[in-house]
Write a protein that holds these residues in place. Structure first.
Motif, short mmCIF file in Angstrom:
data_model
loop_
_atom_site.label_atom_id
_atom_site.label_comp_id
_atom_site.label_asym_id
_atom_site.label_seq_id
_atom_site.Cartn_x
_atom_site.Cartn_y
_atom_site.Cartn_z
N GLN A 19 0.82 -1.21 0.00
CA GLN A 19 0.00 0.00 0.00
C GLN A 19 0.85 1.26 0.00
O GLN A 19 1.99 1.24 0.45
CB GLN A 19 -0.95 0.01 1.20
N GLN A 72 -7.51 4.65 -1.63
CA GLN A 72 -6.67 4.51 -2.82
C GLN A 72 -7.50 4.29 -4.08
O GLN A 72 -7.01 4.55 -5.18
CB GLN A 72 -5.68 3.37 -2.66
N GLN A 73 -8.73 3.85 -3.93
CA GLN A 73 -9.61 3.64 -5.08
C GLN A 73 -10.43 4.89 -5.39
O GLN A 73 -11.29 4.85 -6.24
CB GLN A 73 -10.53 2.45 -4.84
N GLY A 74 -10.18 5.95 -4.69
CA GLY A 74 -10.89 7.20 -4.94
C GLY A 74 -12.12 7.40 -4.09
O GLY A 74 -12.82 8.38 -4.27
N THR A 78 -7.71 0.74 1.42
CA THR A 78 -8.10 0.33 0.06
C THR A 78 -9.10 1.31 -0.52
O THR A 78 -9.00 1.70 -1.69
CB THR A 78 -8.69 -1.10 0.09
N GLU A 79 -10.06 1.74 0.27
CA GLU A 79 -11.09 2.67 -0.21
C GLU A 79 -10.49 4.00 -0.62
O GLU A 79 -10.84 4.55 -1.68
CB GLU A 79 -12.14 2.88 0.87
#
Length: 92
Positions: free
Chosen positions: A21, A85-87, A82-83
């Protein structure tokens, strides 16, 4: 014994995930830094591997602490990192 066998790949997955990450994603979601989480999950994975016998071994308390640390990362930190980084979340 089955819990110990299942806990090892879970710990390794958490450690590898934390390594892959972006560092700024951790601070963006108000969590500890990437090196801190890599250390926590790495030590946790190592303790899960070396505690032969899992929860019934002589290192049972260390095994339990390691499992809790890895699960905190997987349940709390990983989804948020994760959220972001996914925008998702609109913070980037």
């Amino acid at each position: 014994m089955l819990i110990w066998i299942v806990a090892i790949p879970v710990g390794l997955y958490a450690f590898i995930h934390s390594l892959l990450q972006r560092a700024d994603a951790f601070t963006a979601v108000d969590k500890l830094t990437k090196p801190a989480w890599c250390g926590i999950t790495g030590v946790g994975a190592l303790l899960l591997v070396i505690s032969v016998g899992g929860p019934v071994a002589s290192l049972a308390i260390l095994w339990l602490v390691a499992l809790c640390a890895v699960l905190v990362y997987l349940v709390d930190v990983r989804p948020k990192v994760t959220e972001v980084q996914q925008g998702g979340g609109g913070r980037w």
